[in-house]
Design an enzyme around this catalytic site. Structure first.
Site, PDB file in Angstrom:
ATOM      1  N   LYS A   1      -9.499 -24.073 -15.358  1.00 39.25           N
ATOM      2  CA  LYS A   1      -8.969 -22.704 -15.438  1.00 39.25           C
ATOM      3  C   LYS A   1      -7.482 -22.701 -15.090  1.00 39.25           C
ATOM      4  O   LYS A   1      -6.688 -21.994 -15.716  1.00 39.25           O
ATOM      5  CB  LYS A   1      -9.758 -21.783 -14.489  1.00 39.25           C
ATOM      6  CG  LYS A   1     -11.164 -21.484 -15.015  1.00 39.25           C
ATOM      7  CD  LYS A   1     -12.112 -20.935 -13.965  1.00 39.25           C
ATOM      8  CE  LYS A   1     -13.530 -20.897 -14.499  1.00 39.25           C
ATOM      9  NZ  LYS A   1     -14.556 -20.606 -13.497  1.00 39.25           N
TER      10      LYS A   1
ATOM     11  N   GLN B   1     -14.908 -18.782  -7.364  1.00 37.84           N
ATOM     12  CA  GLN B   1     -15.766 -19.768  -8.019  1.00 37.84           C
ATOM     13  C   GLN B   1     -17.118 -19.843  -7.307  1.00 37.84           C
ATOM     14  O   GLN B   1     -17.188 -20.040  -6.111  1.00 37.84           O
ATOM     15  CB  GLN B   1     -15.068 -21.142  -8.007  1.00 37.84           C
ATOM     16  CG  GLN B   1     -15.818 -22.237  -8.741  1.00 37.84           C
ATOM     17  CD  GLN B   1     -15.939 -21.969 -10.236  1.00 37.84           C
ATOM     18  OE1 GLN B   1     -14.974 -21.641 -10.908  1.00 37.84           O
ATOM     19  NE2 GLN B   1     -17.146 -22.102 -10.775  1.00 37.84           N
TER      20      GLN B   1
ATOM     21  N   ASP C   1     -13.771 -11.606 -13.777  1.00 38.55           N
ATOM     22  CA  ASP C   1     -15.087 -12.206 -14.063  1.00 38.55           C
ATOM     23  C   ASP C   1     -16.124 -11.124 -14.388  1.00 38.55           C
ATOM     24  O   ASP C   1     -17.152 -11.392 -14.989  1.00 38.55           O
ATOM     25  CB  ASP C   1     -15.583 -12.943 -12.801  1.00 38.55           C
ATOM     26  CG  ASP C   1     -15.688 -14.439 -13.015  1.00 38.55           C
ATOM     27  OD1 ASP C   1     -15.513 -14.889 -14.163  1.00 38.55           O
ATOM     28  OD2 ASP C   1     -15.949 -15.148 -12.024  1.00 38.55           O
TER      29      ASP C   1
END
Ligand code: NAD
Length: 295
Positions: free
Chosen positions: A52, A96, A119
């Site tokens: 990412k 994460q 997200d």
């Protein structure tokens, strides 16, 4: 002939569009910023976060990486997230997963400012998605919608069977595809590990989305020549003594048989990564009020 839906190519186009958007922000004195937060430093998570960050660098997004010691108390993670919430240079925040066992995963997702939740997992944003008004679409379902649209697969009125009910793929995708919207309006069935007769459902689908994490679950028995197969699975298996990557669909059996299929790798995976970049510039546009065109 089976249409192979090329996620790598479309993701490349989206990345180029994001890079143009970043340049437009730059000309206004703004650099879109994405923060990745890593607490549980397992090798897979480290790889994902590194990818990412590399993606950000490629398109000119300011990638900010924050690590929190895996043994630190839960509050240490929440403090770092709060700092990022308050930082005007950070437009998107991604925590994460997984987090260590002593950290409440839902609370970690809830700690992210909903306006920066690229997200789409903050409970407020999950609620908006379920209500048909997503603020950010979770990256994998979003990527699948873009892939289908680009491949000319009409979802309106289509029967879509989603295999898998996870909160990151199956459930949000089913919600998005049933929305009253150009890229929705589908009739969606969610199948899962307790579904009695999977093939009975998938065989009557126009589109099968395989997101079960079971290698080659979808073979010829589960489809017809009219089916479009979207393969979300990423499974590492041993073949002829070598470790190799396969999807949840049996690509070899289905290529030449179904109407269309996404390959693994090179299908949904690159789209997931591209949509995170997209969501970051979308977040920057909303937070700055700058009317920058998005891809
Ligand atoms: P998960 O393990 O959280 O969920 C799997 C779901 O599949 C569960 O809801 C389960 O009920 C269902 N399932 C399991 N076995 C089944 C069976 N035999 N028949 C029907 N349903 C079954 O998984 P996830 O996080 O949603 O990920 C699914 C797969 O997609 C994994 O291989 C993962 O690596 C991959 N993935 C890929 C991307 C990408 O960008 N390409 C993103 C996320 C996940």
């Amino acid at each position: 002939m089976t249409q192979i839906i090329d996620g790598e190519a479309l993701a490349g186009e989206i990345r180029e569009g994001v890079a143009d958007a970043v340049a437009a922000f730059e000309s206004e004195g703004v650099t879109p910023g994405l923060a990745t937060v890593l607490m549980e430093a397992d090798p897979a998570s480290e790889t994902y976060v590194n990818m990412k960050q590399r993606d950000c660098e490629e398109v000119g997004i300011d990638g900010i990486h924050v690590e929190v010691d895996a043994d630190a108390p839960e509050a240490a993670l929440f403090d770092r997230i709060d700092e990022l919430n308050d930082d005007d240079g950070v437009h998107g925040i991604l925590v994460q997963m997984p987090v260590p066992d002593h950290v409440d995963e839902r609370a970690a997702q809830a700690a992210v400012d909903p306006a920066k939740d690229v997200d789409g997992f903050n409970p407020e944003n999950v609620g908006r998605l379920v209500a048909g008004e997503p603020r950010f679409r979770p990256c994998t379902p979003f990527g699948i919608q873009r892939l289908l649209a680009d491949a000319g697969v009409e979802t309106a009125g289509a029967d879509v069977v989603v295999v898998g009910r996870s909160n990151i793929v199956g459930r949000p995708l089913a919600n998005l595809l049933t929305r009253r919207a150009d890229d929705g309006n589908a009739t969606v069935t969610i199948c899962h590990s307790k579904t009695a007769d999977l093939a009975a459902h998938t065989r009557r689908a126009d589109v099968v989305v395989a997101a079960a994490g079971v290698p080659e679950l979808i073979g010829r028995e589960e489809v017809t020549p009219e089916t479009t197969v979207v393969d979300v699975g990423i499974n590492r298996v041993e073949r002829d003594g070598e470790s190799t990557l396969v999807g949840d669909a049996d690509f070899e059996a289905l290529d030449g048989y179904v109407d269309a299929i996404t390959p693994v790798p090179g299908g949904v995976g690159p789209m997931t990564r591209a949509m995170l970049l997209y969501n970051t510039v979308l977040a920057a546009r909303r937070q700055t009020g700058l009317d920058v065109p998005l891809p």
